[in-house]
Motif scaffolding. Structure first.
Motif, short mmCIF file in Angstrom:
data_model
loop_
_atom_site.label_atom_id
_atom_site.label_comp_id
_atom_site.label_asym_id
_atom_site.label_seq_id
_atom_site.Cartn_x
_atom_site.Cartn_y
_atom_site.Cartn_z
N SER A 273 0.81 -1.33 0.07
CA SER A 273 0.09 0.12 0.05
C SER A 273 0.91 1.28 -0.06
O SER A 273 2.00 1.22 0.27
N VAL A 274 0.06 2.32 -0.25
CA VAL A 274 0.83 3.52 -0.46
C VAL A 274 1.42 3.89 0.98
O VAL A 274 2.73 4.22 1.08
N ALA A 275 0.69 3.86 1.92
CA ALA A 275 1.29 4.07 3.22
C ALA A 275 2.51 3.21 3.67
O ALA A 275 3.26 3.89 4.19
N MET B 216 2.66 -0.17 -15.85
CA MET B 216 2.54 -0.64 -14.34
C MET B 216 0.96 -0.61 -14.14
O MET B 216 0.41 -1.55 -13.54
N SER B 217 0.36 0.54 -14.86
CA SER B 217 -0.98 0.95 -14.19
C SER B 217 -2.03 0.08 -14.59
O SER B 217 -2.60 -0.29 -13.62
N THR B 218 -2.15 -0.40 -16.06
CA THR B 218 -3.25 -1.17 -16.10
C THR B 218 -3.51 -2.40 -15.33
O THR B 218 -4.40 -3.04 -15.11
N VAL B 219 -2.30 -3.38 -15.45
CA VAL B 219 -2.47 -4.59 -14.96
C VAL B 219 -3.05 -4.71 -13.32
O VAL B 219 -3.83 -5.28 -12.98
N GLN B 220 -2.53 -3.47 -12.71
CA GLN B 220 -2.83 -3.51 -11.36
C GLN B 220 -3.95 -2.49 -11.14
O GLN B 220 -4.32 -2.20 -10.15
N THR C 249 -1.17 1.17 -8.04
CA THR C 249 -2.28 1.62 -8.73
C THR C 249 -2.25 3.01 -8.95
O THR C 249 -3.04 3.58 -9.74
N LEU C 250 -1.18 3.86 -8.42
CA LEU C 250 -1.04 5.21 -8.83
C LEU C 250 -0.38 5.34 -10.03
O LEU C 250 0.41 4.59 -10.44
N ALA C 251 -0.53 6.37 -10.69
CA ALA C 251 0.18 6.77 -12.05
C ALA C 251 1.73 6.88 -11.56
O ALA C 251 1.82 7.46 -10.55
N VAL C 252 2.47 6.91 -12.66
CA VAL C 252 3.94 7.08 -12.13
C VAL C 252 4.32 8.18 -11.87
O VAL C 252 5.19 8.14 -10.75
#
Ligand SMILES: Nc1ncnc2c1ncn2[C@@H]1O[C@H](COP(=O)(O)OP(=O)(O)OP(=O)(O)O)[C@@H](O)[C@H]1O
Ligand SMILES: Nc1ncnc2c1ncn2[C@@H]1O[C@H](COP(=O)(O)OP(=O)(O)OP(=O)(O)O)[C@@H](O)[C@H]1O
Ligand SMILES: [Mg+2]
Ligand SMILES: [Mg+2]
Lengths: 328, 500, 317, 314
Positions: B83-85, C1-5, B129-132
């Motif tokens: 997770s981000v945290a 990275m984004s789509t798969v996850q 799940t966050l953008a780069v």
């Protein structure tokens, strides 16, 4: 012992196998166990097989139990532990759970079935163990053991070997699976049996009771010890594998290299008849008649001996042809 | 300002399988300074940093560190599945009385912390799940919060939007005020001149210059990096793009009504041969998603892609066959095949064309690969070098080469100049120009507004996964674009960025 | 990275539910179809049989989350049992600690080789699978000796004692699972485990002690396998030499069925426990069918396994 | 202040790349010196004949491992092939062999389908067939070992071509084919690309699913070929034991041969040498009549040592 006198079966097929009771220790009457009387006819009987019926011995063993059960009109419950000890314990418990009043168990191993026996004891269900003796207490943990004497089998194989070789030469032993007490007993019996002869063990390697492993090991041994004159295989499968290996190496099995093994499968006996195998000591898998007979006697209140030794036949060039039908 | 060194490096050498990445480098970082580290792709910047932080041990030389170092490495180096945290606090999680990790507190703290960096994402969702760009900000937050004496940033802005760049630069200034020393690596000249005090220039692993930055004219800095004399370097604008292109009238690519909920909604894109269409938008506005939808790598709720009027089945293979190619944004996970050589990486997509009856032809491959290595000036010891051993910028060039040798009709470029040095960047931009002139249809995604404004003939602006506007011709100005992207961005970004 | 996850959050929940849903379905159907399935005796036995596997699989869960694999657990399980039985002649403490120490030490060496020399976990632990079997044979005189445990010893009680008919091993396994869950999710070591498996290179750069973490999980896996062996020996009252063949595959299967990614970085202890439940219920049901020929039994197991993983995979979409 | 001491260490890659060969040579030398009758034609013949079936399986396994997968079902597929043979031997050996290979092909394609299309992790996908496949073979064979007598079929296991046993010739040809496949064909290069970075390969428009299904299918067929050869050599169809634990032997050989389990690389010659090495180890242990316990421990040590020298250094 009086082994020779037991060899009463020469004809009449599997069911005719006779037994002799070894009277080591006191017998076990039902009164001493306090178990209820259960008539075999119409009873629910559980049979726990240890391994898959993927080899002739197991196939014949299971078939014998099933046939006899049908003959006696019992309701047979059957499980197979697939070589997993914990599963066999579960199997036995589930047989009890499903209402088995009598149990026949082919143990996967000599040790480790205590929890299952305890469960049976708690439900007052007598257990007849077949083919492999367990280390638990007869009469209390289980009723009795019906089976061969594996050490004796090894000794008889040794006698055959001495007879065939004249008591001298170099022997290779194809051991069974490591950690298996059948392997241990058959090795001990054989080594004791040749102790006073001129036979010399030059190699002992495991073939894991498997034909192809037996063959592969034999191929290696015949290269490094070209002077081997005899092979003792702890089951027929490895023996047959060894024959293939010997032939490929240009030897004549049964002649320049004697091959003796234990089991009594059709393939091995056929090879004796064909002249490329020396002898086979039978390990009799037809426990059905004896097992049910014992349970009947127990119900009647007879004393049941601790060990019931099933008689094992022997095959060599003198009788292989005519007894071929008796091999399994 | 006291000039007490916090990091001192003398005569450091580092060799990788025959490549001298660092050659007798001296480097000093003084307390409280912002030190720019510049050089071409493969000059040895990242290697120097990894030597400083102890990731690589040098073959020779000595390093003295005086204080704690916290680093943001070049590629985002966090754990995508956590997770981000958890990423933010990895190794220093808040505990409860039992000594166990206090997750509630961790998440609350993380949330608060990230808000300061303009990130509102759910901190309990996986980082991946966050953008780069958002991930880069998380990495930044993590590094800054680590209570260090030195913060090292290796190309921290390469995937950031103008707005995030400003946030980052603010953070850098704040650190500076606290007396923390900073090493700052970037290929973006503007940023360097705005914040850095000192500069060290690396070229081919050798430190060729070290001194105050402000006194060094930009053109001279570039000449030091490239190792060419000042007059050799032609005067460019901020980018190397030429004039607009003259496109045909019929679009070669039409993407209609692309929808993949909740990421993108009813997006239409059409490009004519010879046209460069830019996709503008904030981080997470759905630009990457749009490109992936076009190439068939994103499952769609509905939408069609037509090439030259013919519908293309929605999968990458079909799209590739129809002439669409895509340069992915994340070269590490979606681009390079690390174990394979540079040659094999380049010819990968074109392999069927370079083979007969499924048997590959080595000579054909070598010819193409040599041509591209020369044309893109890819720095390799040999075409057989493992691509994973190349510097980031050179890997990017390898990927560009991969697509160019498939001779596509439509090229989707997601951040094509990310992490590329000035020299190479100009080349890539010129290349895009040239390709468009040759009749290629190009979709250009870039976080650098200048690149978009100069490079694109037309801009499609995305907001929250929807088309927020299309700009063309005279509308292609900074103000217009920023207006279209989002009203509130204009104030801070606009004010600061006109300084060059 | 984004789509798969893209759906990773959803994934995580559903994935866990995937196995749980399958388990609930299996249990419900078996309960209806086989009247004896729900009997207390059967459930007790089911739980007991599951507990040994669960202890092994717990360690495997940690190993797999770091992106590794431990093939040695089957052999260590058997070795642990033999050591416990041998040690029982010197009292409870020796019987319990000897297998933990020896198996833990072998696990430690696994970890050391994997973490410090960059050798593949598969191959290192395959070698220790052989090594531990060899060692077992060596200390049992090529398998000829089976050490017995005195039936009245306190150690046997550890395996055979019950609370409301439920054996001690069940409670031990449950306690370890809770502990394992806490370690995994609520300690730094647990976070390091996730980080190591999720992105090893990054973890190094983030300052995670990757090597120590790996050594830790393999030591833990070895120790737990040894413990499972000791418990089994106590239950069987002897150090049986023939157990544990193929147990590593069972353990891997339950961990993966439980939703732990073999590639590392993601997994739960609860999932593993559910996985153990699934495998044991499947086995139990096959037994309930009763009349099944032994060869068909493995076919049915294979088919069940397939259905479960495919079902899970479909649920995950 | 921390000081990092000067250190100059340039390690050679030579040993890493050639570890297996060194080990094979060392073991041969050991045997020449200490093993009776080692340097005989018959002995080499035995080693090669025994290694051939393992090699054939290992070749397929190497390809699968190259795609970052693994195939646990190879032993079960061998058993299936063995079970099929006697059913069709009546129609002639060729028919029987073709049927066995077809079953291998189907099993492999099924694995590939699970991995590529359904998206199940290879180890679990193939575990299902490992568990069920042998059972199925036993069901087909009615749980019995069948003695084979067809001379044409048995010749496969006993006859020579130009003085070399047929199975060895077949294994050698297959090794050459697989080497050419991996190094010289589009398919082979795509295979390593898929193993090196599947996401990137997908985005590069490679036929990832086709490659995966293809690789598992090849592995299945090779396992079936191995099953056929081993069956003919045994002169019996023995589905209960045929190929037991073959998956582990094959994986070991592949890895010892220098193909990493992480995919993206296939070393065919290394795999051959890996098989030879493991064969020599087994032979040496048997010929020196070591007890099983010691033999297993020594094998463990040799595996670790061989992989240790060949490991990729960080
Ligand atoms: N692990 C490695 N193995 C082999 N060569 C390497 C490795 N890491 C870096 N190199 C080589 O060292 C040189 C310097 O690389 P480095 O990553 O430091 O460049 P950089 O200045 O950071 O470039 P960029 O601006 O592209 O990030 C390059 O030639 C690169 O190929
Ligand atoms: N795997 C994912 N799962 C869930 N949400 C995601 C995922 N990847 C991206 N997102 C979110 O979807 C939105 C669109 O992301 P996308 O990567 O398309 O943005 P972008 O405009 O291309 O930005 P960038 O500048 O990073 O390329 C963002 O809000 C992002 O946080
Ligand atoms: Mg760099
Ligand atoms: Mg993007």
């Amino acid at each position: 012992t009086s082994r020779e006198s037991q060899q009463t079966t020469t004809s009449g097929g599997p069911a005719a196998s006779a037994a002799q009771q070894q009277s080591a220790g006191p017998g076990c009457p039902r009164s001493r166990t306090g178990y209820p009387q259960v008539d075999v006819k119409g009873a629910t009987v559980g049979f726990s097989q240890s391994e898959k019926e993927a080899n002739p011995f197991r196939t014949a063993e299971t078939q014998s139990i099933k046939d006899e059960a049908a003959k006696k009109g019992v309701d047979l419950l059957y499980t197979n532990a697939q070589s997993d000890l914990n599963k066999q314990i579960s199997d036995i418990k589930s047989l009890l759970d499903r209402g088995a009043k009598l149990l026949i168990v082919a143990p996967l191993n000599s040790d480790g079935l205590q929890p299952a026996f305890d469960a049976a004891k708690a439900k007052q269900v007598p257990v007849v163990t077949i083919d492999r003796k367990v280390t638990s207490q007869p009469c209390t943990d289980y009723l009795t053991f019906i089976g061969s004497d594996f050490v004796e089998q090894g000794k008889r194989a040794a006698q055959q070997m001495i007879k065939a070789t004249g008591g001298s030469g170099k022997v290779a032993i194809l051991l069974g699976a490591s950690g298996n007490n059948v392997t241990v007993d058959r090795t001990k019996g054989f080594k004791d049996g040749i102790a006073n002869s001129g036979l010399q063990v030059v190699a002992e390697q495991t073939g894991e009771f498997d034909r192809s492993k037996g063959q592969a090991v034999m191929e290696q041994l015949i290269q490094s010890n070209p002077d081997i004159t005899a092979v003792y295989a702890e089951n027929d499968e490895m023996g047959v594998g060894a024959v293939t290996a010997l032939k490929a190496a240009g030897k004549t099995p049964g002649k320049d290299v004697k091959v003796v093994s234990i089991d009594g499968t059709r393939n091995a006996v056929q090879l004796i008849a064909d002249g490329s195998y020396t002898a086979v000591v039978e390990s009799n898998p037809r426990f059905g008649p004896l097992a049910f007979e014992t349970l009947e006697k127990f119900a009647k209140g007879d004393e049941i001996p601790q060990n019931i030794v099933i008689s094992d036949d022997e095959y060599d060039s003198s009788n292989a042809q005519q007894k071929l039908g008796n091999a399994y | 300002m006291p000039t007490e060194p916090v990091i001192e490096v003398a005569g450091v050498t580092k060799t990788f399988a025959g490549v001298k990445a660092l050659d007798d480098v001296d480097f000093t970082l003084n307390r409280g300074e912002i030190h720019a580290l510049v050089g071409e792709n493969g000059a040895g910047k990242s290697t120097l940093i990894k030597v400083l932080t102890g990731i690589h041990s040098p073959d020779g030389g000595r390093i003295a560190r005086n204080g704690r170092i916290s680093t943001i490495y070049q590629e985002v180096n966090l754990v995508p599945l956590m997770s981000v945290a958890a990423n933010l606090f990895l190794g220093r999680e808040p505990r409860n009385r039992l000594g166990l990790i206090d997750r509630t507190r961790r998440d609350a703290e993380a949330k608060e912390l990230l808000q300061g960096y303009g990130i509102t994402a759910d901190v309990s969702s996986p980082l991946g799940t966050l953008a780069v760009g958002e991930q880069q900000m998380v990495a930044l937050a993590r590094a800054v919060e680590a209570d260090a004496d030195v913060v090292i940033m290796d190309e921290p802005t390469s995937s950031l939007e103008p707005r995030e760049v400003e946030t980052l630069l603010d953070v850098v200034r704040k650190l500076h005020e606290q007396g923390i020393a900073i090493i700052y690596v970037s290929h973006r000249m503007d940023e360097l001149y705005r914040i850095c005090d000192t500069v060290t220039v690396l070229r081919d692993g050798v430190s060729v210059h070290s001194g105050p930055l402000k006194e060094l004219p930009r053109i001279e800095l570039v000449s030091l990096m490239l190792g060419r004399s000042v007059n050799e370097i032609q005067k460019h604008g901020t980018t190397a793009f030429g004039e607009d292109h003259h496109a045909d009238t019929l679009p070669v690519l039409e993407a209609l009504d692309l929808t993949s909920k909740p990421r993108i909604n009813n997006i239409d894109v059409s490009i004519r041969p010879g046209e460069v269409v830019g996709l503008a938008g904030l981080l997470g506005s759905g630009r990457t998603e749009t490109a992936k939808a076009i190439i068939g790598a994103l499952p769609l709720d509905h939408g069609t892609v037509l090439v030259a009027g013919k519908p293309v089945p929605h999968n990458v293979k079909a799209a590739t066959r129809a002439g669409i190619s895509m340069l992915a944004e994340d070269r590490k996970t979606e681009g390079i095949i690390p174990n394979l050589s540079v040659r094999e990486n380049i010819v990968l997509a074109a392999l069927p064309k370079l083979s007969r009856f499924g048997i590959t032809s080595r000579s054909k491959q070598d010819r193409i690969v040599d041509a591209f290595i020369k044309r893109l000036r890819i720095k390799v010891s040999s075409p057989e070098q493992k691509v994973a051993e190349l510097s980031g910028g050179n890997q990017q060039k390898v990927l560009l080469a991969r697509w160019l040798c498939t001779e596509p009709k439509i090229l989707l470029l997601d951040e094509p100049t990310r992490g590329i040095d000035v020299g190479a960047k100009a080349e890539v931009q010129a290349l895009i120009d040239e390709l468009a002139k040759e009749g290629l249809a190009v979709l250009l995604i870039s976080s650098e507004l200048d690149e978009l404004l100069d490079g694109a003939d037309r801009l499609i602006v995305l907001r929250d996964g929807e088309v927020a506007g299309e700009l063309e011709g005279a509308q292609l100005t900074r103000e217009h674009v920023l207006n279209a992207i989002a009203a509130e961005v204009m104030d801070d970004a606009d004010g600061n960025q006109n300084s060059h | 990275m984004s789509t798969v996850q893209a759906t990773a959050t959803r994934t995580k929940v559903l994935q866990r539910q995937g196995a749980a849903v399958a388990l609930i379905l299996m249990v419900a159907v078996s309960w209806l179809v086989f009247p004896r399935f729900g009997s207390l005796d059967n459930l007790r036995d089911l739980a007991l049989q599951g507990s040994f596997l669960a202890v092994i699989a717990l360690g495997m869960t940690f190993v797999i989350i770091t992106g590794g694999i431990d093939l040695s657990v089957g052999s260590l399980y058997a070795l642990g049992g033999v050591l416990a039985a041998w040690g029982s002649q010197y009292g409870f403490l020796v019987a319990l600690t000897l297998p933990l120490l020896v198996c833990g030490a072998i696990g430690f060496v696994n970890g050391l080789l994997i973490a410090r020399t960059n050798m593949a976990p598969f191959i290192v632990t395959l070698a220790s699978l052989l090594f531990a079997r060899g060692l077992l044979l060596a200390i049992t005189d090529e398998g000829a000796n089976t050490y017995q445990i005195a039936p009245d010893s306190a150690f046997v009680e550890l395996g055979r004692g019950t609370v409301f008919g439920f054996g001690y091993p069940i409670f031990i396994a449950a306690a370890l699972a809770v502990l394992g869950g806490l370690i995994l999710n609520r300690t730094t070591f647990g976070q390091n485990v996730f980080a190591t498996g999720g992105a090893e290179q990054s973890a190094v750069l983030l300052g995670v002690p990757v090597a120590k973490t790996k050594i830790g999980v393999y030591t833990m896996s070895g120790t737990l396998a040894g413990l499972a062996g000791a418990l089994t020996a106590a239950y069987l009252q002897s150090g049986v030499t023939v157990i544990g063949v193929g147990t590593e595959l069972d353990a891997i299967a339950v961990v993966v069925i439980g939703g732990t990614l073999l590639s590392g970085g993601m997994g739960t202890v609860l999932g593993t426990v559910i996985g153990v439940g699934l495998i044991k219920v499947i086995q139990n049901v096959i037994n309930q069918i009763g009349t099944l020929d032994s060869n068909y039994q493995s076919v049915v197991s294979g088919v069940f396994l397939l259905i479960v993983v495919v079902l899970q995979r479909i649920l995950r979409r | 202040m921390t000081l990092t001491a000067t250190r100059t260490a340039t390690r050679t890659r030579w040993l890493q790349d050639n570890g297996v060969y060194v080990a094979v040579v060392a073991l041969v030398l050991f045997n020449v010196a200490f093993t009776a009758n080692f340097l005989t034609v018959g002995n080499f013949r035995t080693q090669l004949v025994q290694a051939a079936p393992v090699l054939i399986v290992a070749l397929g396994m190497a390809l699968v491992i190259g795609t970052e997968g693994v195939d646990l079902s190879v032993g079960a597929v061998m058993a299936l092939a063995a079970a099929i043979i006697p059913l069709y031997l009546g129609a002639g050996p060729l028919v029987a062999i073709m049927m066995a290979l077809t079953v291998g092909l189907a099993a492999g394609a099924f694995n590939g389908f699970l991995v590529a299309k359904v998206g199940i992790q290879p180890i679990v996908a193939t575990l299902a067939l490992l568990v069920g496949g042998r059972g199925l073979a036993l069901v087909i064979a009615d749980g019995r070992l069948v003695q084979l007598h067809d001379p044409a079929f048995l010749a496969l296991g006993t006859d020579d071509v130009l003085g070399i046993p047929i199975s060895v010739v077949i294994a050698g040809l297959l090794a050459l084919t697989v080497a050419a496949l991996t190094n010289r064909t589009t398919f082979g290069r795509q295979l390593v690309a898929v193993g090196g970075n599947r996401k990137a390969a997908t985005l590069a428009g490679l036929p990832v699913n086709r490659v995966l299904i293809g690789v598992y299918t090849i592995c299945g067929v090779l396992a079936a070929i191995s099953g056929v050869l081993a069956t003919s050599r045994l002169a019996a169809s023995d589905p209960a034991d045929m190929g037991l634990l073959m998956e582990l032997s094959a994986i070991t050989a592949v890895v010892v041969g220098g193909t990493p389990l992480t995919g993206g690389k296939v070393r065919v010659l290394g795999t051959v040498m890996g098989v030879v090495l493991m064969q020599l180890v087994r032979a040496t242990l048997i010929k020196h009549n070591l007890p099983d316990s010691i033999a297993q421990m020594i094998q463990a040590a040799i595996i670790v040592a061989a992989v240790y020298v060949a490991r990729e250094r960080r």
